[in-house]
Scaffold this motif. Structure first.
Motif, PDB file in Angstrom:
ATOM      1  N   VAL A  21       0.866  -1.179   0.000  1.00 36.89           N
ATOM      2  CA  VAL A  21       0.000   0.000   0.000  1.00 36.89           C
ATOM      3  C   VAL A  21       0.902   1.227   0.000  1.00 36.89           C
ATOM      4  O   VAL A  21       1.737   1.393   0.887  1.00 36.89           O
ATOM      5  CB  VAL A  21      -0.941   0.035   1.221  1.00 36.89           C
ATOM      6  N   ARG A  22       0.725   2.051  -1.030  1.00 45.33           N
ATOM      7  CA  ARG A  22       1.471   3.302  -1.154  1.00 45.33           C
ATOM      8  C   ARG A  22       0.465   4.416  -1.353  1.00 45.33           C
ATOM      9  O   ARG A  22      -0.278   4.414  -2.333  1.00 45.33           O
ATOM     10  CB  ARG A  22       2.426   3.261  -2.346  1.00 45.33           C
ATOM     11  N   LEU A  23       0.442   5.335  -0.427  1.00 44.99           N
ATOM     12  CA  LEU A  23      -0.427   6.502  -0.542  1.00 44.99           C
ATOM     13  C   LEU A  23       0.486   7.689  -0.803  1.00 44.99           C
ATOM     14  O   LEU A  23       1.371   7.986   0.005  1.00 44.99           O
ATOM     15  CB  LEU A  23      -1.245   6.678   0.735  1.00 44.99           C
ATOM     16  N   ASP A  63       9.819   1.647  13.668  1.00 48.45           N
ATOM     17  CA  ASP A  63      10.371   0.438  14.280  1.00 48.45           C
ATOM     18  C   ASP A  63       9.411  -0.175  15.291  1.00 48.45           C
ATOM     19  O   ASP A  63       9.302  -1.391  15.386  1.00 48.45           O
ATOM     20  CB  ASP A  63      11.703   0.756  14.979  1.00 48.45           C
ATOM     21  N   ARG A  64       8.752   0.696  16.058  1.00 49.89           N
ATOM     22  CA  ARG A  64       7.798   0.235  17.070  1.00 49.89           C
ATOM     23  C   ARG A  64       6.587   1.161  17.058  1.00 49.89           C
ATOM     24  O   ARG A  64       6.730   2.355  16.845  1.00 49.89           O
ATOM     25  CB  ARG A  64       8.417   0.239  18.467  1.00 49.89           C
ATOM     26  N   THR A  65       5.403   0.589  17.313  1.00 51.08           N
ATOM     27  CA  THR A  65       4.182   1.392  17.355  1.00 51.08           C
ATOM     28  C   THR A  65       3.113   0.680  18.178  1.00 51.08           C
ATOM     29  O   THR A  65       3.197  -0.530  18.392  1.00 51.08           O
ATOM     30  CB  THR A  65       3.639   1.679  15.941  1.00 51.08           C
ATOM     31  N   ASN A  66       2.138   1.444  18.601  1.00 49.98           N
ATOM     32  CA  ASN A  66       0.956   0.870  19.240  1.00 49.98           C
ATOM     33  C   ASN A  66      -0.209   0.793  18.256  1.00 49.98           C
ATOM     34  O   ASN A  66      -1.313   0.415  18.621  1.00 49.98           O
ATOM     35  CB  ASN A  66       0.563   1.676  20.482  1.00 49.98           C
ATOM     36  N   ALA A  67       0.019   1.164  16.987  1.00 49.99           N
ATOM     37  CA  ALA A  67      -1.022   1.072  15.959  1.00 49.99           C
ATOM     38  C   ALA A  67      -1.296  -0.399  15.658  1.00 49.99           C
ATOM     39  O   ALA A  67      -0.359  -1.180  15.471  1.00 49.99           O
ATOM     40  CB  ALA A  67      -0.582   1.796  14.693  1.00 49.99           C
ATOM     41  N   PRO A  68      -2.554  -0.782  15.588  1.00 50.60           N
ATOM     42  CA  PRO A  68      -2.869  -2.193  15.369  1.00 50.60           C
ATOM     43  C   PRO A  68      -2.644  -2.625  13.921  1.00 50.60           C
ATOM     44  O   PRO A  68      -2.758  -1.824  12.994  1.00 50.60           O
ATOM     45  CB  PRO A  68      -4.361  -2.281  15.723  1.00 50.60           C
ATOM     46  N   ALA A 114       3.990   4.507   3.009  1.00 54.59           N
ATOM     47  CA  ALA A 114       4.105   3.128   2.539  1.00 54.59           C
ATOM     48  C   ALA A 114       3.871   2.176   3.705  1.00 54.59           C
ATOM     49  O   ALA A 114       4.501   2.306   4.755  1.00 54.59           O
ATOM     50  CB  ALA A 114       5.494   2.905   1.947  1.00 54.59           C
ATOM     51  N   VAL A 115       2.979   1.195   3.499  1.00 51.55           N
ATOM     52  CA  VAL A 115       2.579   0.334   4.614  1.00 51.55           C
ATOM     53  C   VAL A 115       2.319  -1.096   4.153  1.00 51.55           C
ATOM     54  O   VAL A 115       1.964  -1.339   3.004  1.00 51.55           O
ATOM     55  CB  VAL A 115       1.337   0.934   5.326  1.00 51.55           C
ATOM     56  N   ASP A 116       2.523  -2.021   5.075  1.00 51.09           N
ATOM     57  CA  ASP A 116       2.169  -3.421   4.854  1.00 51.09           C
ATOM     58  C   ASP A 116       1.465  -3.940   6.098  1.00 51.09           C
ATOM     59  O   ASP A 116       1.629  -3.384   7.196  1.00 51.09           O
ATOM     60  CB  ASP A 116       3.417  -4.264   4.576  1.00 51.09           C
ATOM     61  N   GLY A 117       0.686  -4.973   5.901  1.00 52.06           N
ATOM     62  CA  GLY A 117      -0.047  -5.614   6.978  1.00 52.06           C
ATOM     63  C   GLY A 117      -0.921  -6.699   6.390  1.00 52.06           C
ATOM     64  O   GLY A 117      -0.903  -6.929   5.177  1.00 52.06           O
ATOM     65  N   PRO A 118      -1.707  -7.354   7.214  1.00 51.52           N
ATOM     66  CA  PRO A 118      -2.626  -8.363   6.688  1.00 51.52           C
ATOM     67  C   PRO A 118      -3.643  -7.721   5.738  1.00 51.52           C
ATOM     68  O   PRO A 118      -3.809  -6.494   5.735  1.00 51.52           O
ATOM     69  CB  PRO A 118      -3.314  -8.927   7.926  1.00 51.52           C
ATOM     70  N   PRO A 119      -4.326  -8.509   4.928  1.00 50.13           N
ATOM     71  CA  PRO A 119      -5.267  -7.949   3.945  1.00 50.13           C
ATOM     72  C   PRO A 119      -6.274  -6.950   4.521  1.00 50.13           C
ATOM     73  O   PRO A 119      -6.530  -5.911   3.901  1.00 50.13           O
ATOM     74  CB  PRO A 119      -5.969  -9.192   3.378  1.00 50.13           C
ATOM     75  N   ALA A 120      -6.814  -7.216   5.687  1.00 54.10           N
ATOM     76  CA  ALA A 120      -7.787  -6.281   6.273  1.00 54.10           C
ATOM     77  C   ALA A 120      -7.123  -4.939   6.601  1.00 54.10           C
ATOM     78  O   ALA A 120      -7.723  -3.880   6.400  1.00 54.10           O
ATOM     79  CB  ALA A 120      -8.427  -6.881   7.518  1.00 54.10           C
ATOM     80  N   ALA A 121      -5.893  -4.974   7.087  1.00 56.00           N
ATOM     81  CA  ALA A 121      -5.173  -3.734   7.404  1.00 56.00           C
ATOM     82  C   ALA A 121      -4.858  -2.959   6.130  1.00 56.00           C
ATOM     83  O   ALA A 121      -4.962  -1.728   6.098  1.00 56.00           O
ATOM     84  CB  ALA A 121      -3.893  -4.037   8.170  1.00 56.00           C
ATOM     85  N   ARG A 122      -4.469  -3.657   5.075  1.00 56.04           N
ATOM     86  CA  ARG A 122      -4.188  -2.996   3.797  1.00 56.04           C
ATOM     87  C   ARG A 122      -5.449  -2.300   3.274  1.00 56.04           C
ATOM     88  O   ARG A 122      -5.393  -1.167   2.814  1.00 56.04           O
ATOM     89  CB  ARG A 122      -3.704  -4.003   2.766  1.00 56.04           C
ATOM     90  N   PHE A 161      -8.009  -1.303   5.021  1.00 60.69           N
ATOM     91  CA  PHE A 161      -8.313  -0.162   5.892  1.00 60.69           C
ATOM     92  C   PHE A 161      -7.436   1.036   5.545  1.00 60.69           C
ATOM     93  O   PHE A 161      -7.911   2.164   5.468  1.00 60.69           O
ATOM     94  CB  PHE A 161      -8.141  -0.545   7.365  1.00 60.69           C
ATOM     95  N   MET A 162      -6.141   0.804   5.315  1.00 62.26           N
ATOM     96  CA  MET A 162      -5.233   1.906   4.990  1.00 62.26           C
ATOM     97  C   MET A 162      -5.660   2.600   3.697  1.00 62.26           C
ATOM     98  O   MET A 162      -5.599   3.822   3.595  1.00 62.26           O
ATOM     99  CB  MET A 162      -3.785   1.416   4.881  1.00 62.26           C
ATOM    100  N   LYS A 163      -6.112   1.828   2.719  1.00 60.24           N
ATOM    101  CA  LYS A 163      -6.583   2.434   1.474  1.00 60.24           C
ATOM    102  C   LYS A 163      -7.804   3.312   1.735  1.00 60.24           C
ATOM    103  O   LYS A 163      -7.973   4.357   1.101  1.00 60.24           O
ATOM    104  CB  LYS A 163      -6.896   1.361   0.446  1.00 60.24           C
ATOM    105  N   LEU A 164      -8.653   2.899   2.681  1.00 63.35           N
ATOM    106  CA  LEU A 164      -9.836   3.687   3.016  1.00 63.35           C
ATOM    107  C   LEU A 164      -9.482   4.996   3.711  1.00 63.35           C
ATOM    108  O   LEU A 164     -10.275   5.936   3.700  1.00 63.35           O
ATOM    109  CB  LEU A 164     -10.787   2.882   3.902  1.00 63.35           C
ATOM    110  N   THR A 165      -8.303   5.055   4.331  1.00 63.40           N
ATOM    111  CA  THR A 165      -7.894   6.276   5.027  1.00 63.40           C
ATOM    112  C   THR A 165      -7.323   7.338   4.082  1.00 63.40           C
ATOM    113  O   THR A 165      -7.050   8.452   4.514  1.00 63.40           O
ATOM    114  CB  THR A 165      -6.841   5.990   6.125  1.00 63.40           C
ATOM    115  N   LYS A 166      -7.173   7.004   2.805  1.00 66.20           N
ATOM    116  CA  LYS A 166      -6.527   7.933   1.867  1.00 66.20           C
ATOM    117  C   LYS A 166      -7.167   9.317   1.839  1.00 66.20           C
ATOM    118  O   LYS A 166      -6.451  10.319   1.912  1.00 66.20           O
ATOM    119  CB  LYS A 166      -6.477   7.329   0.467  1.00 66.20           C
ATOM    120  N   PRO A 167      -8.507   9.441   1.762  1.00 63.26           N
ATOM    121  CA  PRO A 167      -9.078  10.799   1.749  1.00 63.26           C
ATOM    122  C   PRO A 167      -8.740  11.599   3.016  1.00 63.26           C
ATOM    123  O   PRO A 167      -8.447  12.792   2.932  1.00 63.26           O
ATOM    124  CB  PRO A 167     -10.587  10.556   1.633  1.00 63.26           C
ATOM    125  N   GLY A 168      -8.761  10.965   4.163  1.00 64.65           N
ATOM    126  CA  GLY A 168      -8.423  11.659   5.407  1.00 64.65           C
ATOM    127  C   GLY A 168      -6.962  12.061   5.458  1.00 64.65           C
ATOM    128  O   GLY A 168      -6.628  13.173   5.896  1.00 64.65           O
TER     129      GLY A 168
END
Length: 161
Positions: free
Chosen positions: A18-20, A91-96, A122-130, A132-139
């Protein structure tokens, strides 16, 4: 609770699942924009509303960042090229759900002066996280544009004082 993310290098911003990517034109010259991004870290909350704090760590090789929504990041600076680029990975985060995250700020001279800023998230994660990240693009787009307008005003004010 924070958790460790997969360490990525600078090329991740080009190959992440995912690249925004967002861009804006600023009146401020590239040097001033780079200084605001890479050197005046504690000022970020004054122009980027989503950010509540940025603290340089490890002699400038890292950053601790907190967002107003309570998410925290421990980051490593990957590139600090004067006037042209500033990039870091988390490197470390509390973001799920996120498994890897890097950001790059490219600063180019504008065609008629000023700067052109391009921010790649630029982000990676399981399919649901990917998804979700695409849905955050307008914000994220809205937040980026507001931040760039505020930064440009701030840099114009500091140039006149």
């Amino acid at each position: 609770m924070t958790r460790r993310l997969r360490p990525v290098e600078l090329d991740f911003v080009e190959v992440a699942p995912v690249r925004l990517v967002f861009a804006a034109a600023l009146e401020a010259p590239p040097r001033a924009v780079h200084r605001a991004l890479a050197e005046d870290l504690t000022d970020w909350p004054r122009w980027f509303d989503a950010v509540s704090g940025v603290t340089p760590t490890r002699g400038g090789d890292g950053r601790d960042v907190t967002l107003r929504v309570g998410i925290a990041f421990e980051e490593t600076v990957l590139a600090d090229d004067p006037d042209t680029r500033y990039a870091y990975r988390v490197d470390r985060t509390n973001a799920p759900a996120v498994t890897a995250l890097a950001e790059e700020w490219r600063i180019l001279p504008g065609p008629t002066g000023g700067s052109r800023v391009r921010w790649t998230f630029a982000v990676d994660g399981p399919p649901a996280a990917r998804a979700f990240m695409k849905l955050t693009k307008p914000g994220l787009r809205y937040s980026f544009r507001a931040a760039m307008r505020a930064l440009d005003r701030r840099l114009a004010d500091s140039a006149t004082h």
